[in-house]
Design a protein around this motif. Structure first.
Motif, PDB file in Angstrom:
ATOM      1  N   SER A  35      -1.993   7.697  -7.992  1.00  0.00           N
ATOM      2  CA  SER A  35      -3.244   8.428  -8.115  1.00  0.00           C
ATOM      3  C   SER A  35      -3.876   8.014  -9.411  1.00  0.00           C
ATOM      4  CB  SER A  35      -3.010   9.928  -8.111  1.00  0.00           C
ATOM      5  OG  SER A  35      -2.333  10.286  -9.292  1.00  0.00           O
TER       6      SER A  35
ATOM      7  N   HIS B 408      -1.831  -1.812  -4.047  1.00  0.00           N
ATOM      8  CA  HIS B 408      -0.542  -1.738  -3.338  1.00  0.00           C
ATOM      9  C   HIS B 408      -0.580  -0.770  -2.151  1.00  0.00           C
ATOM     10  CE1 HIS B 408      -0.812   1.130  -6.579  1.00  0.00           C
ATOM     11  NE2 HIS B 408       0.015   1.918  -5.931  1.00  0.00           N
ATOM     12  N   GLN B 409      -1.406   0.276  -2.224  1.00  0.00           N
ATOM     13  CA  GLN B 409      -1.446   1.245  -1.131  1.00  0.00           C
ATOM     14  C   GLN B 409      -2.129   0.690   0.124  1.00  0.00           C
ATOM     15  OE1 GLN B 409      -0.203   4.289  -0.655  1.00  0.00           O
ATOM     16  NE2 GLN B 409       0.452   4.946  -2.687  1.00  0.00           N
TER      17      GLN B 409
END
Ligand code: SF4
Ligand code: SF4
Lengths: 48, 496
Positions: A35, B408-409
């Protein structure tokens, strides 16, 4: 009587003038990787 | 925009646009909403020429007249304004205010307004317009050194290292091309960041070492400096690796999920045995050998440990000083995904943690919790705060076979394939979308007090939950706002 206590902060309005050099760390890269948090990043201009 | 909240007995005020933070007594806290309303254009009390800031307008006004007018406004509207804004938090009797006291307080507030540290307006919206057409350079790469793993973590977005694809190790050749690409596309930026990521990068350690060597060989002739980092599950850590990492890696991220039972449930070996006993002693050694700096022990919490404050404190009890604990990123269909109903407990955990960390700090046993770290005096400039995480623009992920993704996600989602180490970036439509990622492009962020600390949140989360990188992820936002409130309150508490 003082009702208000003010903490020392960097004035964001001022930072518009000098900021934006882009040398600072990329957000996600620094530690979290899931995040985005920028409030905790260092400014490369100030730390020098 | 003024954000007020109570936390741990402190009445906190964040002036969102200037970034100023004030701690108020009960009385001034309850009156502030009316003072704020009195200075709005609708109230007609403060004359602003077009484009003039509140600070300038106060400077131009007759201060005695203004103080009187605002005080009168407060006398008649304090209750309504406070009721609209701070509701159940009101503690003073706003029906029987004393005029002299109100006046004194109003002049204190106006002084802050004049100094630009209260009621500051958002001057950045126009600035963002240029942002859309900005030229971006690539500053950071996440190298997926190994799409393979020796653990089988339950929540792994890489699906045990395989990222919805095949198992693979990055070849030295692909890695070198990636570093060349970074140097060539980083413009005049000096500092370049490269993270060795996985899967588990230690499964391909020789290539990591060679790439560090290669990177160093590029530095001088290109006027660049590499900051290498390593993210590892620790299973294969040994003295040789630690020594190398201490010499070459600016940061090392050590994955551990807290208490033994929590860690071993979520981070087992492929055969099902827990990993805690194997990795904890190694991590402690790493932390000590780096003098408790420039590393993070990093965990993920899920709905199985919504009491994660205990896990964070467990890290501290193990002797770790640099700690990060993140909410899991998962589709809502997963059993471990955080749900709306978990939110009250999670928010309470942040409060508990904040209080405990203050107490430990005051006792000389402080630790850094990544999500409570806010640098009020030296934090980033506004440009940085507005422009989001940098995925897809400044930051790219590289797969073992050299494909580029926004981060990376997104790896493995073909819609987001941007190009590869041979062709460079070819999917400029997607890059264009990521360029637009900033707090003013997101509806929910425009009026959110957290916008200059959060920067609009995680694009991957938004995509997972809303199918759109310009969306927001409400559960994440609620946690984010709480963390920022706690972090700022801690500054006040530690300032005493
Ligand atoms: S907390 Fe949510 S709404 Fe607020 S700035 Fe961050 S992403 Fe936007
Ligand atoms: S999209 Fe999310 S995971 Fe990807 S770099 Fe940004 S904050 Fe990190």
């Amino acid at each position: 009587m003082k009702h208000i206590k003010t903490l020392t902060t960097r004035n964001l309005t001022e930072s518009v003038k000098k900021g934006g050099c882009g040398e600072c760390q990329t957000s996600c890269q620094s530690a979290c990787k899931t995040s985005c948090t920028v409030g905790n990043q260092k400014c490369e201009q100030i730390s020098k | 925009m003024v954000h007020q909240y109570k936390n741990n007995g402190y009445n906190m005020v964040l002036d969102v646009n200037s970034g100023s933070v004030h701690v108020l007594d009960d009385y001034s806290y309850d009156i502030l909403p009316a003072v704020e309303a009195a200075l709005q254009p609708e109230a007609g009390l403060l004359v602003r020429k077009s484009g003039e800031t509140t600070s300038k307008a106060i400077e131009d006004a007759d201060i005695n007249e203004l103080t009187l007018a605002v005080s009168n406004y407060v006398m008649s509207n304090a209750k309504k304004c406070a009721g609209d804004k701070i509701k159940e938090d009101i503690t003073t009797d706003l029906d029987s205010l004393k005029e002299e006291e109100v006046k004194e307080l109003v002049s204190e507030f106006l002084e802050l307004g004049l100094a630009g540290s209260l009621f500051a307006e958002d001057l950045y919206r126009d600035y963002i317009f240029d942002f859309k057409n900005r030229q971006t350079v690539v500053k950071a790469l996440c190298l997926h050194i190994a799409h393979d793993c020796n653990l089988a973590c339950k929540y792994c977005f890489a699906e045990e290292g395989e990222y919805h694809g095949r198992r693979a190790l990055m070849s030295l050749e692909v890695g070198k091309k990636a570093l060349d690409f970074l140097v060539a596309n980083s413009g005049s930026r000096v500092n370049l960041e490269v993270d060795f990521f996985g899967g588990e990068p230690l499964l391909n350690w020789d290539v990591v070492k060679e790439l560090v060597k290669y990177g160093r060989s590029l530095e001088e002739k290109n006027n660049k400096k590499f900051r290498f980092t390593l993210t590892t599950n620790g299973v294969l850590l040994n003295d040789e690796i630690m020594e190398f990492a201490n010499k070459e890696m600016a940061n090392v991220v050590l994955s551990l999920d807290g208490r033994k039972e929590v860690n071993d449930k979520m981070r087992p070996f492929r055969g099902g045995q827990g990993s805690y006993d194997v990795i904890v002693p190694k991590f402690q050694k790493v932390a000590e050998s780096r003098e408790q700096n420039n590393y993070y022990v990093r965990g993920t919490f899920t709905r199985y440990n919504t009491d994660f404050a205990k896990d964070v404190l467990h890290y501290a009890d193990l002797g770790f000083k640099q700690i990060s604990m993140e909410p899991v990123v998962a589709l809502p269909t997963e059993d471990y995904a955080i749900r709306e109903e978990d939110i009250p407990e999670i928010l309470e955990q942040y409060d508990i943690l904040a209080k405990e960390l203050i107490a430990r700090k005051k006792a000389g046993k402080g630790v850094n919790f990544f999500h409570f770290m806010i640098d009020l005096e030296g934090g980033p400039c506004v440009a940085k705060r507005l422009s989001g995480c940098g995925s897809g623009t400044e930051y790219l992920a590289v797969t073992p076979w050299g494909d580029f993704y926004p981060c990376h996600q997104f790896v493995g989602n073909e819609k987001f394939l941007l190009g590869n180490v041979d062709t460079g970036i070819v999917n400029s439509d997607v890059v264009g979308e990521f360029k637009q990622c900033n707090v003013y492009a997101k509806e929910e962020c425009k009026d959110c007090f957290a916008r200059f600390y959060c920067s609009g949140g995680c694009a991957a989360n938004a995509y997972n939950f809303q199918g759109n990188i310009l969306g927001t992820y409400d559960i994440g936002c609620q946690m984010q706002r709480k963390r920022i409130e706690c972090a700022i309150m801690m500054k006040a508490a530690l300032d005493e």
